[in-house]
Every structure is written in C-alpha cells, then in structure tokens.
Design a protein around this motif. Structure first.
Motif, PDB file in Angstrom:
ATOM      1  N   PHE A  48      34.993  37.290   0.585  1.00 23.31           N
ATOM      2  CA  PHE A  48      35.284  36.491   1.774  1.00 23.31           C
ATOM      3  C   PHE A  48      36.794  36.329   1.984  1.00 23.31           C
ATOM      4  O   PHE A  48      37.567  36.444   1.033  1.00 23.31           O
ATOM      5  CB  PHE A  48      34.582  35.131   1.693  1.00 23.31           C
ATOM      6  CG  PHE A  48      33.088  35.218   1.832  1.00 23.31           C
ATOM      7  CD1 PHE A  48      32.504  36.093   2.734  1.00 23.31           C
ATOM      8  CD2 PHE A  48      32.251  34.428   1.049  1.00 23.31           C
ATOM      9  CE1 PHE A  48      31.120  36.176   2.867  1.00 23.31           C
ATOM     10  CE2 PHE A  48      30.872  34.504   1.170  1.00 23.31           C
ATOM     11  CZ  PHE A  48      30.303  35.381   2.081  1.00 23.31           C
TER      12      PHE A  48
ATOM     13  N   ALA B  85      28.483  34.922  -6.293  1.00 18.90           N
ATOM     14  CA  ALA B  85      27.697  33.721  -5.961  1.00 18.90           C
ATOM     15  C   ALA B  85      28.589  32.482  -5.896  1.00 18.90           C
ATOM     16  O   ALA B  85      28.272  31.448  -6.494  1.00 18.90           O
ATOM     17  CB  ALA B  85      26.541  33.533  -6.941  1.00 18.90           C
ATOM     18  N   PHE B  86      29.728  32.620  -5.218  1.00 15.60           N
ATOM     19  CA  PHE B  86      30.652  31.513  -4.959  1.00 15.60           C
ATOM     20  C   PHE B  86      31.309  30.942  -6.208  1.00 15.60           C
ATOM     21  O   PHE B  86      31.861  29.854  -6.175  1.00 15.60           O
ATOM     22  CB  PHE B  86      29.975  30.386  -4.163  1.00 15.60           C
ATOM     23  CG  PHE B  86      29.474  30.859  -2.829  1.00 15.60           C
ATOM     24  CD1 PHE B  86      30.344  30.973  -1.746  1.00 15.60           C
ATOM     25  CD2 PHE B  86      28.146  31.224  -2.660  1.00 15.60           C
ATOM     26  CE1 PHE B  86      29.898  31.452  -0.522  1.00 15.60           C
ATOM     27  CE2 PHE B  86      27.686  31.698  -1.433  1.00 15.60           C
ATOM     28  CZ  PHE B  86      28.562  31.812  -0.359  1.00 15.60           C
TER      29      PHE B  86
ATOM     30  N   SER C 160      34.999  44.299 -13.540  1.00 12.55           N
ATOM     31  CA  SER C 160      34.960  44.827 -12.183  1.00 12.55           C
ATOM     32  C   SER C 160      33.661  45.570 -11.982  1.00 12.55           C
ATOM     33  O   SER C 160      33.348  46.503 -12.729  1.00 12.55           O
ATOM     34  CB  SER C 160      36.144  45.781 -11.957  1.00 12.55           C
ATOM     35  OG  SER C 160      36.148  46.243 -10.627  1.00 12.55           O
ATOM     36  N   GLU C 161      32.897  45.146 -10.998  1.00 10.78           N
ATOM     37  CA  GLU C 161      31.609  45.809 -10.763  1.00 10.78           C
ATOM     38  C   GLU C 161      31.755  46.947  -9.764  1.00 10.78           C
ATOM     39  O   GLU C 161      31.238  48.036  -9.984  1.00 10.78           O
ATOM     40  CB  GLU C 161      30.611  44.772 -10.251  1.00 10.78           C
ATOM     41  CG  GLU C 161      29.218  45.332 -10.207  1.00 10.78           C
ATOM     42  CD  GLU C 161      28.181  44.246 -10.022  1.00 10.78           C
ATOM     43  OE1 GLU C 161      28.342  43.147 -10.593  1.00 10.78           O
ATOM     44  OE2 GLU C 161      27.199  44.513  -9.306  1.00 10.78           O
ATOM     45  N   THR C 162      32.454  46.711  -8.656  1.00 12.92           N
ATOM     46  CA  THR C 162      32.529  47.735  -7.612  1.00 12.92           C
ATOM     47  C   THR C 162      33.928  48.351  -7.480  1.00 12.92           C
ATOM     48  O   THR C 162      34.175  49.117  -6.554  1.00 12.92           O
ATOM     49  CB  THR C 162      32.086  47.149  -6.244  1.00 12.92           C
ATOM     50  OG1 THR C 162      32.987  46.103  -5.861  1.00 12.92           O
ATOM     51  CG2 THR C 162      30.684  46.596  -6.310  1.00 12.92           C
ATOM     52  N   GLY C 163      34.837  48.010  -8.383  1.00  8.55           N
ATOM     53  CA  GLY C 163      36.131  48.694  -8.433  1.00  8.55           C
ATOM     54  C   GLY C 163      37.309  47.949  -7.820  1.00  8.55           C
ATOM     55  O   GLY C 163      38.453  48.376  -7.996  1.00  8.55           O
ATOM     56  N   HIS C 164      37.073  46.831  -7.123  1.00 14.37           N
ATOM     57  CA  HIS C 164      38.196  46.123  -6.490  1.00 14.37           C
ATOM     58  C   HIS C 164      39.143  45.533  -7.548  1.00 14.37           C
ATOM     59  O   HIS C 164      40.360  45.725  -7.480  1.00 14.37           O
ATOM     60  CB  HIS C 164      37.691  44.988  -5.590  1.00 14.37           C
ATOM     61  CG  HIS C 164      36.799  45.437  -4.476  1.00 14.37           C
ATOM     62  ND1 HIS C 164      36.067  44.566  -3.706  1.00 14.37           N
ATOM     63  CD2 HIS C 164      36.520  46.674  -3.987  1.00 14.37           C
ATOM     64  CE1 HIS C 164      35.384  45.236  -2.807  1.00 14.37           C
ATOM     65  NE2 HIS C 164      35.623  46.516  -2.957  1.00 14.37           N
ATOM     66  N   THR C 165      38.564  44.793  -8.467  1.00 11.28           N
ATOM     67  CA  THR C 165      39.400  44.142  -9.494  1.00 11.28           C
ATOM     68  C   THR C 165      40.087  45.203 -10.355  1.00 11.28           C
ATOM     69  O   THR C 165      41.257  45.045 -10.741  1.00 11.28           O
ATOM     70  CB  THR C 165      38.540  43.191 -10.355  1.00 11.28           C
ATOM     71  OG1 THR C 165      37.733  42.393  -9.476  1.00 11.28           O
ATOM     72  CG2 THR C 165      39.402  42.276 -11.202  1.00 11.28           C
TER      73      THR C 165
ATOM     74  N   THR D  94      39.456  38.504  -7.489  1.00  5.52           N
ATOM     75  CA  THR D  94      39.204  39.140  -6.197  1.00  5.52           C
ATOM     76  C   THR D  94      37.925  38.533  -5.632  1.00  5.52           C
ATOM     77  O   THR D  94      37.044  38.104  -6.367  1.00  5.52           O
ATOM     78  CB  THR D  94      39.082  40.680  -6.270  1.00  5.52           C
ATOM     79  OG1 THR D  94      37.864  41.045  -6.908  1.00  5.52           O
ATOM     80  CG2 THR D  94      40.260  41.300  -7.000  1.00  5.52           C
TER      81      THR D  94
ATOM     82  N   VAL E 194      34.736  37.120  -7.721  1.00  5.84           N
ATOM     83  CA  VAL E 194      33.830  36.010  -7.386  1.00  5.84           C
ATOM     84  C   VAL E 194      32.427  36.586  -7.240  1.00  5.84           C
ATOM     85  O   VAL E 194      32.240  37.633  -6.629  1.00  5.84           O
ATOM     86  CB  VAL E 194      34.246  35.369  -6.046  1.00  5.84           C
ATOM     87  CG1 VAL E 194      33.216  34.341  -5.591  1.00  5.84           C
ATOM     88  CG2 VAL E 194      35.624  34.739  -6.169  1.00  5.84           C
TER      89      VAL E 194
HETATM   90  C1  LIG Z   1      26.524  40.174  -7.001  1.00  4.48           C
HETATM   91  C2  LIG Z   1      27.714  39.896  -6.137  1.00  4.48           C
HETATM   92  C3  LIG Z   1      27.909  38.613  -5.647  1.00  4.48           C
HETATM   93  C4  LIG Z   1      29.022  38.335  -4.831  1.00  4.48           C
HETATM   94  N1  LIG Z   1      29.197  37.060  -4.373  1.00  4.48           N
HETATM   95  C5  LIG Z   1      30.308  36.786  -3.611  1.00  4.48           C
HETATM   96  C6  LIG Z   1      30.551  35.460  -3.144  1.00  4.48           C
HETATM   97  O1  LIG Z   1      29.806  34.530  -3.389  1.00  4.48           O
HETATM   98  N2  LIG Z   1      31.654  35.231  -2.392  1.00  4.48           N
HETATM   99  C7  LIG Z   1      32.543  36.236  -2.082  1.00  4.48           C
HETATM  100  O2  LIG Z   1      33.556  35.962  -1.417  1.00  4.48           O
HETATM  101  N3  LIG Z   1      32.335  37.500  -2.509  1.00  4.48           N
HETATM  102  C8  LIG Z   1      31.235  37.798  -3.262  1.00  4.48           C
HETATM  103  N4  LIG Z   1      31.032  39.070  -3.722  1.00  4.48           N
HETATM  104  C9  LIG Z   1      32.027  40.087  -3.370  1.00  4.48           C
HETATM  105  C10 LIG Z   1      33.047  40.278  -4.497  1.00  4.48           C
HETATM  106  O3  LIG Z   1      33.597  39.040  -4.929  1.00  4.48           O
HETATM  107  C11 LIG Z   1      34.239  41.130  -4.030  1.00  4.48           C
HETATM  108  O4  LIG Z   1      33.822  42.275  -3.350  1.00  4.48           O
HETATM  109  C12 LIG Z   1      35.084  41.484  -5.238  1.00  4.48           C
HETATM  110  O5  LIG Z   1      36.342  41.933  -4.806  1.00  4.48           O
HETATM  111  C13 LIG Z   1      34.390  42.562  -6.059  1.00  4.48           C
HETATM  112  O6  LIG Z   1      35.186  42.893  -7.151  1.00  4.48           O
HETATM  113  P1  LIG Z   1      34.780  44.137  -8.077  1.00  4.48           P
HETATM  114  O7  LIG Z   1      34.745  45.344  -7.167  1.00  4.48           O
HETATM  115  O8  LIG Z   1      35.914  44.232  -9.051  1.00  4.48           O
HETATM  116  O9  LIG Z   1      33.460  43.853  -8.686  1.00  4.48           O
HETATM  117  C14 LIG Z   1      29.944  39.370  -4.517  1.00  4.48           C
HETATM  118  C15 LIG Z   1      29.727  40.654  -5.026  1.00  4.48           C
HETATM  119  C16 LIG Z   1      28.626  40.908  -5.831  1.00  4.48           C
HETATM  120  C17 LIG Z   1      28.432  42.317  -6.371  1.00  4.48           C
END
Ligand SMILES: Cc1cc2nc3c(=O)[nH]c(=O)nc-3n(C[C@H](O)[C@H](O)[C@H](O)COP(=O)(O)O)c2cc1C
Length: 157
Positions: free
Chosen positions: A102, A72-73, A9-14, A99, A70
């Motif tokens: 989109f 970069a798709f 999890s990078e930003t906390g959602h997962t 998570t 996700v």
């Molecule tokens: C580098 C990066 C690339 C991302 N690319 C996509 C993407 O291609 N499609 C999408 O729907 N969300 C994309 N996101 C959004 C994340 O998938 C979404 O906010 C996810 O819930 C983040 O989870 P995390 O907070 O656990 O990292 C991206 C986020 C980051 C940081």
C-alpha cells in the motif's frame, strides 16, 4: 565496517532493496553480506511454527540491517518467527526497513516496523528505524533511493 543485511522476501521487493543497500555500503568501502531467510513451507499470515532452511551466523558484524515485507497489515510471520527465536542481541546495533504494498506507511508499514523494533529491543539490540518503501507509489524509485540512503547512513554512523 562489517555489516549484515538479514531479510525476508517472498516476491522479491525486499530482496531488491537489500541489494541496493548492499551496493551503497560497498561503494562506501564497507563489507556488506546479504543473509536471506528462506522458510521451509509456507510462512503466510496464519502460518504456525515457521522454520528456516538455515539461520544466519551474526557473530562478528559491527551492524545488522533487518528488512521485511508487511503481510496482513503487520510484520510478516517469517521475520516475526525468526526474531522471536533469535539469540540474544545485547550489544548489537540494528537498522530496520520495511517494504509494503500500500502507498502510505500508516497502512501497515509503521505498525510492522514498530513490531520488528519491539522484538529486536526485547533481545537487547539498539535499534534505528530507517524507513518504509511503499511499492504502489508512483514515486517509488525516489522513495527507494531515500530509504536506501537512510539505511546506509544509519548503518555506518
Ligand atoms: C501474503 C501477503 C500479504 C500481504 N499483506 C499486505 C498488507 O497487509 N498491506 C500491504 O501494504 N501490503 C501487503 N502485501 C504486499 C507486500 O507487503 C509488498 O508487496 C512487499 O513489498 C512484498 O515484499 P517481498 O516481495 O519482499 O515479499 C502482502 C503480500 C503478501 C504476499
């Protein structure tokens, strides 16, 4: 049952979904342990040779839940790198969730979870995809509840 939740999890959602899964499993009388994968340096799309601060020991768990965002798709490079170099998972039963920013799973979530499933199967795990949480949806709380219930149910079945 003894259940591990391995997630990136990078930003906390997962992380927040993993914590709700842990709470649901504990409420059902199970032991649930969170293992957060933390990359050393950047693990953004395009990153090569991702390394981790530590690797979870997954011996002794009845089930393993894997969660990732996700990026970069597709599947985020951190979970991709972890699974590529993970040891054999023959005999392990895995439950998967994603998570995604989109609002619809066809916008990358389905592709990402299929990639995670393919990597786990290539290691010999039996897999079950439990769902994708789309963060931009207005009904996100309901969707989170649904995916958490689906993950918890699949993990204990
Ligand atoms: C580098 C990066 C690339 C991302 N690319 C996509 C993407 O291609 N499609 C999408 O729907 N969300 C994309 N996101 C959004 C994340 O998938 C979404 O906010 C996810 O819930 C983040 O989870 P995390 O907070 O656990 O990292 C991206 C986020 C980051 C940081």
């Amino acid at each position: 049952m003894r259940i591990a939740v391995v997630f990136y999890s990078e930003t906390g959602h997962t992380l927040s979904v993993a914590e709700l899964i842990q709470a649901a499993l504990k409420a059902g009388g199970h032991e649930a342990v969170l293992h957060r994968l933390v990359a050393v340096g950047t693990a953004h799309p395009g990153a090569k040779d991702v390394k981790f601060e530590s690797l979870p020991d997954l011996t002794g768990y009845d089930r393993i839940i894997f969660g990732a965002p996700v990026q970069a798709f597709s599947l985020c490079p951190a979970m991709d790198a972890y699974l590529v170099s993970a040891p054999s998972m023959v005999g392990k039963r895995a439950v998967l969730f994603m998570t995604e920013g989109f609002p619809y799973p066809w916008m990358g979530g389905n592709r990402a979870i299929a990639k995670m499933e393919g990597l786990l199967r290539s290691k010999g795990a039996q897999t079950k995809k439990a769902g994708v949480v789309n963060w931009m949806r207005t009904d996100r709380p309901r969707l989170i509840e649904k995916v958490v219930a689906s993950v918890a149910e699949a993990a204990v079945s």
